[in-house]
Scaffold this motif. Structure first.
Motif, PDB file in Angstrom:
ATOM      1  N   MET A   1       6.404 -17.585  28.635  1.00  0.00           N
ATOM      2  CA  MET A   1       5.259 -17.104  27.855  1.00  0.00           C
ATOM      3  C   MET A   1       4.242 -16.457  28.792  1.00  0.00           C
ATOM      4  O   MET A   1       3.877 -17.022  29.829  1.00  0.00           O
ATOM      5  N   ASP A   2       3.769 -15.269  28.427  1.00  0.00           N
ATOM      6  CA  ASP A   2       2.745 -14.587  29.217  1.00  0.00           C
ATOM      7  C   ASP A   2       1.406 -15.310  29.084  1.00  0.00           C
ATOM      8  O   ASP A   2       1.128 -15.973  28.088  1.00  0.00           O
ATOM      9  N   LYS A   3       0.584 -15.161  30.102  1.00  0.00           N
ATOM     10  CA  LYS A   3      -0.783 -15.689  30.030  1.00  0.00           C
ATOM     11  C   LYS A   3      -1.631 -14.800  29.114  1.00  0.00           C
ATOM     12  O   LYS A   3      -2.338 -15.267  28.231  1.00  0.00           O
ATOM     13  N   LEU A   4      -1.538 -13.508  29.361  1.00  0.00           N
ATOM     14  CA  LEU A   4      -2.255 -12.515  28.546  1.00  0.00           C
ATOM     15  C   LEU A   4      -1.346 -11.323  28.310  1.00  0.00           C
ATOM     16  O   LEU A   4      -0.793 -10.765  29.269  1.00  0.00           O
ATOM     17  N   ALA A   5      -1.192 -10.941  27.065  1.00  0.00           N
ATOM     18  CA  ALA A   5      -0.407  -9.760  26.711  1.00  0.00           C
ATOM     19  C   ALA A   5      -1.352  -8.675  26.211  1.00  0.00           C
ATOM     20  O   ALA A   5      -2.087  -8.889  25.244  1.00  0.00           O
ATOM     21  N   ILE A   6      -1.344  -7.545  26.886  1.00  0.00           N
ATOM     22  CA  ILE A   6      -2.112  -6.381  26.433  1.00  0.00           C
ATOM     23  C   ILE A   6      -1.178  -5.544  25.573  1.00  0.00           C
ATOM     24  O   ILE A   6      -0.128  -5.089  26.032  1.00  0.00           O
ATOM     25  N   LEU A   7      -1.537  -5.336  24.328  1.00  0.00           N
ATOM     26  CA  LEU A   7      -0.692  -4.613  23.380  1.00  0.00           C
ATOM     27  C   LEU A   7      -1.295  -3.234  23.110  1.00  0.00           C
ATOM     28  O   LEU A   7      -2.432  -3.129  22.626  1.00  0.00           O
ATOM     29  N   ILE A   8      -0.531  -2.195  23.388  1.00  0.00           N
ATOM     30  CA  ILE A   8      -1.019  -0.827  23.191  1.00  0.00           C
ATOM     31  C   ILE A   8      -0.035  -0.065  22.306  1.00  0.00           C
ATOM     32  O   ILE A   8       1.021   0.382  22.771  1.00  0.00           O
ATOM     33  N   PRO A   9      -0.329   0.085  21.019  1.00  0.00           N
ATOM     34  CA  PRO A   9       0.504   0.942  20.165  1.00  0.00           C
ATOM     35  C   PRO A   9       0.204   2.398  20.485  1.00  0.00           C
ATOM     36  O   PRO A   9      -0.963   2.773  20.662  1.00  0.00           O
ATOM     37  N   ALA A  10       1.242   3.227  20.560  1.00  0.00           N
ATOM     38  CA  ALA A  10       1.012   4.610  20.998  1.00  0.00           C
ATOM     39  C   ALA A  10       1.895   5.583  20.236  1.00  0.00           C
ATOM     40  O   ALA A  10       3.086   5.344  20.040  1.00  0.00           O
ATOM     41  N   TYR A  11       1.283   6.684  19.828  1.00  0.00           N
ATOM     42  CA  TYR A  11       2.025   7.778  19.187  1.00  0.00           C
ATOM     43  C   TYR A  11       1.413   9.105  19.637  1.00  0.00           C
ATOM     44  O   TYR A  11       0.255   9.411  19.323  1.00  0.00           O
ATOM     45  N   ASN A  12       2.158   9.848  20.428  1.00  0.00           N
ATOM     46  CA  ASN A  12       1.703  11.147  20.942  1.00  0.00           C
ATOM     47  C   ASN A  12       0.359  11.040  21.666  1.00  0.00           C
ATOM     48  O   ASN A  12      -0.609  11.714  21.323  1.00  0.00           O
ATOM     49  N   GLU A  13       0.313  10.189  22.693  1.00  0.00           N
ATOM     50  CA  GLU A  13      -0.926   9.984  23.441  1.00  0.00           C
ATOM     51  C   GLU A  13      -0.721  10.272  24.929  1.00  0.00           C
ATOM     52  O   GLU A  13      -1.273   9.587  25.784  1.00  0.00           O
ATOM     53  N   GLU A  14       0.089  11.292  25.250  1.00  0.00           N
ATOM     54  CA  GLU A  14       0.381  11.591  26.655  1.00  0.00           C
ATOM     55  C   GLU A  14      -0.878  11.970  27.439  1.00  0.00           C
ATOM     56  O   GLU A  14      -0.933  11.794  28.655  1.00  0.00           O
ATOM     57  N   GLN A  15      -1.871  12.477  26.756  1.00  0.00           N
ATOM     58  CA  GLN A  15      -3.076  12.918  27.452  1.00  0.00           C
ATOM     59  C   GLN A  15      -3.894  11.747  27.988  1.00  0.00           C
ATOM     60  O   GLN A  15      -4.570  11.871  29.019  1.00  0.00           O
ATOM     61  N   THR A  16      -3.827  10.594  27.327  1.00  0.00           N
ATOM     62  CA  THR A  16      -4.712   9.490  27.680  1.00  0.00           C
ATOM     63  C   THR A  16      -3.999   8.204  28.095  1.00  0.00           C
ATOM     64  O   THR A  16      -4.618   7.327  28.693  1.00  0.00           O
ATOM     65  N   ILE A  17      -2.717   8.061  27.777  1.00  0.00           N
ATOM     66  CA  ILE A  17      -2.053   6.774  27.956  1.00  0.00           C
ATOM     67  C   ILE A  17      -2.033   6.319  29.419  1.00  0.00           C
ATOM     68  O   ILE A  17      -2.229   5.125  29.721  1.00  0.00           O
ATOM     69  N   GLU A  18      -1.824   7.244  30.339  1.00  0.00           N
ATOM     70  CA  GLU A  18      -1.753   6.872  31.760  1.00  0.00           C
ATOM     71  C   GLU A  18      -3.090   6.321  32.237  1.00  0.00           C
ATOM     72  O   GLU A  18      -3.153   5.324  32.967  1.00  0.00           O
ATOM     73  N   LYS A  19      -4.165   6.947  31.802  1.00  0.00           N
ATOM     74  CA  LYS A  19      -5.509   6.486  32.184  1.00  0.00           C
ATOM     75  C   LYS A  19      -5.800   5.114  31.578  1.00  0.00           C
ATOM     76  O   LYS A  19      -6.349   4.222  32.237  1.00  0.00           O
ATOM     77  N   VAL A  20      -5.437   4.930  30.301  1.00  0.00           N
ATOM     78  CA  VAL A  20      -5.697   3.646  29.637  1.00  0.00           C
ATOM     79  C   VAL A  20      -4.960   2.516  30.340  1.00  0.00           C
ATOM     80  O   VAL A  20      -5.540   1.463  30.637  1.00  0.00           O
ATOM     81  N   VAL A  21      -3.681   2.716  30.634  1.00  0.00           N
ATOM     82  CA  VAL A  21      -2.899   1.682  31.317  1.00  0.00           C
ATOM     83  C   VAL A  21      -3.485   1.393  32.697  1.00  0.00           C
ATOM     84  O   VAL A  21      -3.637   0.224  33.101  1.00  0.00           O
ATOM     85  N   GLY A  22      -3.854   2.431  33.427  1.00  0.00           N
ATOM     86  CA  GLY A  22      -4.443   2.240  34.753  1.00  0.00           C
ATOM     87  C   GLY A  22      -5.761   1.491  34.696  1.00  0.00           C
ATOM     88  O   GLY A  22      -6.020   0.593  35.518  1.00  0.00           O
ATOM     89  N   ASP A  23      -6.610   1.847  33.740  1.00  0.00           N
ATOM     90  CA  ASP A  23      -7.900   1.172  33.597  1.00  0.00           C
ATOM     91  C   ASP A  23      -7.714  -0.299  33.239  1.00  0.00           C
ATOM     92  O   ASP A  23      -8.427  -1.179  33.737  1.00  0.00           O
ATOM     93  N   VAL A  24      -6.759  -0.578  32.347  1.00  0.00           N
ATOM     94  CA  VAL A  24      -6.500  -1.962  31.948  1.00  0.00           C
ATOM     95  C   VAL A  24      -5.996  -2.768  33.141  1.00  0.00           C
ATOM     96  O   VAL A  24      -6.432  -3.906  33.370  1.00  0.00           O
ATOM     97  N   LYS A  25      -5.080  -2.202  33.913  1.00  0.00           N
ATOM     98  CA  LYS A  25      -4.545  -2.904  35.092  1.00  0.00           C
ATOM     99  C   LYS A  25      -5.669  -3.300  36.049  1.00  0.00           C
ATOM    100  O   LYS A  25      -5.636  -4.386  36.646  1.00  0.00           O
ATOM    101  N   ALA A  26      -6.662  -2.439  36.175  1.00  0.00           N
ATOM    102  CA  ALA A  26      -7.742  -2.702  37.125  1.00  0.00           C
ATOM    103  C   ALA A  26      -8.590  -3.902  36.715  1.00  0.00           C
ATOM    104  O   ALA A  26      -9.123  -4.606  37.575  1.00  0.00           O
ATOM    105  N   VAL A  27      -8.720  -4.148  35.407  1.00  0.00           N
ATOM    106  CA  VAL A  27      -9.608  -5.238  34.959  1.00  0.00           C
ATOM    107  C   VAL A  27      -8.875  -6.553  34.716  1.00  0.00           C
ATOM    108  O   VAL A  27      -9.515  -7.585  34.494  1.00  0.00           O
ATOM    109  N   ILE A  28      -7.526  -6.539  34.738  1.00  0.00           N
ATOM    110  CA  ILE A  28      -6.791  -7.792  34.508  1.00  0.00           C
ATOM    111  C   ILE A  28      -6.080  -8.287  35.765  1.00  0.00           C
ATOM    112  O   ILE A  28      -5.263  -9.200  35.699  1.00  0.00           O
ATOM    113  N   ASN A  29      -6.418  -7.695  36.908  1.00  0.00           N
ATOM    114  CA  ASN A  29      -5.773  -8.101  38.163  1.00  0.00           C
ATOM    115  C   ASN A  29      -5.977  -9.588  38.462  1.00  0.00           C
ATOM    116  O   ASN A  29      -5.115 -10.242  39.056  1.00  0.00           O
ATOM    117  N   ASP A  30      -7.125 -10.122  38.057  1.00  0.00           N
ATOM    118  CA  ASP A  30      -7.442 -11.519  38.355  1.00  0.00           C
ATOM    119  C   ASP A  30      -6.809 -12.491  37.372  1.00  0.00           C
ATOM    120  O   ASP A  30      -6.909 -13.707  37.567  1.00  0.00           O
TER     121      ASP A  30
END
Length: 312
Positions: free
Chosen positions: A1-30
């Motif tokens: 079981m994961d401690k925290l699962a970040i759920l991101i539904p996506a449909y045609n979001e190539e313009q922003t998805i990489e930034k969103v995933v990167g930003d989320v990774k930065a705040v959940i490192n701890d």
């Protein structure tokens, strides 16, 4: 079981998805044991590849619609806490740690990312969306006696017991309405968290249809009210049938009879009696369905106990 699962539904979001995933990774490192999941819903662009490149676990849901995606995410992923965020880069990821703490430390079942109390009306460039959000919020809070500040937000945190006991019935964007009503009707702990909202970046297109999705949301609200409060719902129609029956009977039958001592308007008499029968039928239908709903609530509480035992 994961401690925290970040759920991101996506449909045609190539313009922003990489930034969103990167930003989320930065705040959940701890947060050890956290995983970012991107569920691609038949995107016709490079959304899935960009999400994978950014470090997310990419999965696919081939049934179209946000409701179908959320159903898949909730059934496949086990975690102590869940945070759902849209892939369009309109929500601040900085709110994730606080939302997570509310779930794991205070046992909140659903944290609602409240856009409407901050910058939504200034940032959102679609005026009918502003009106629609306010209308739905007022309607639901009035009908269901709740105090959720933003009914249609896609930024939420959930507990394990909410995710594993929520029956996903909606197919599209009305799913957020269904979540809000389900949580309040079954006595789950819901809290609002004010977040800053920013409009989509230029070139990124919303998937919402203002009128079509708005009508579906209103229809969902009515259906859910019928399901959760059948006695109140059917009593409205019972009262309407009864009043029309009485008015028709007095006006077209009783008054003429008092003057002539004969029943001259048999069609009016028959129609008024049919309406009276319909009034009784709808009243008792609501009573029976209300008893069934009470039984469903008891069963739901038992399911919650079983779910919590599995989580332990």
């Amino acid at each position: 079981m994961d401690k925290l699962a970040i759920l991101i539904p996506a449909y045609n979001e190539e313009q922003t998805i990489e930034k969103v995933v990167g930003d989320v990774k930065a705040v959940i490192n701890d947060i050890e044991g956290s995983v970012i999941y991107v569920y691609d819903n038949n995107s016709k662009d490079e959304t899935a590849n960009f999400a994978k490149k950014a470090g997310a676990v990419v999965r696919h849901e081939y049934a179209q619609g946000k409701g179908a995606v959320i159903r898949r995410m909730f059934r496949e992923i086990d975690a102590e806490a869940y945070i759902m965020i849209d892939a369009d880069d309109t929500y601040p990821v900085e709110a994730i740690p606080e939302m997570y703490q509310k779930v794991v430390e205070r046992n909140v079942d659903m944290v609602v990312g409240d856009r409407l109390s901050s910058t939504y009306f200034e940032e959102n460039k679609r005026p009918f969306h502003n009106v629609g959000n306010s209308l739905v919020k007022g309607l639901i809070n009035s009908l269901f006696k709740t105090s959720i500040s933003d009914i249609l937000t896609g930024y939420r945190a959930f507990s394990y017991r909410f995710v594993k006991t929520f029956p996903v019935l909606s197919k599209g964007f009305e799913i957020e309405t269904e979540m809000s009503i389900h949580a309040t009707e079954y006595g789950m702990l819901v809290e609002n968290q004010v977040i800053e909202y920013r409009d989509r970046p230029e070139g990124s297109e919303s998937k919402l249809n203002t009128y079509g999705d708005g009508l579906r949301v209103i229809k969902t609200v009515i259906n859910l009210y019928r399901g959760y409060h059948p006695f109140a719902f059917y009593s409205i129609f019972s009262l309407i049938f009864f009043l029309i029956s009485m008015v028709l009977f007095v006006w077209r039958v009783l008054v003429p009879y008092s003057e002539t001592q004969t029943v001259a308007n048999f069609p009016s008499l028959i129609v008024s009696m049919i309406l009276l029968v319909l009034s009784f039928i709808t009243f008792f239908s609501g009573s029976i369905l209300d008893s069934i709903q009470t039984s469903n609530r008891r069963n739901f509480e038992l399911n919650l106990i079983n779910t919590e035992n599995k989580n332990d």
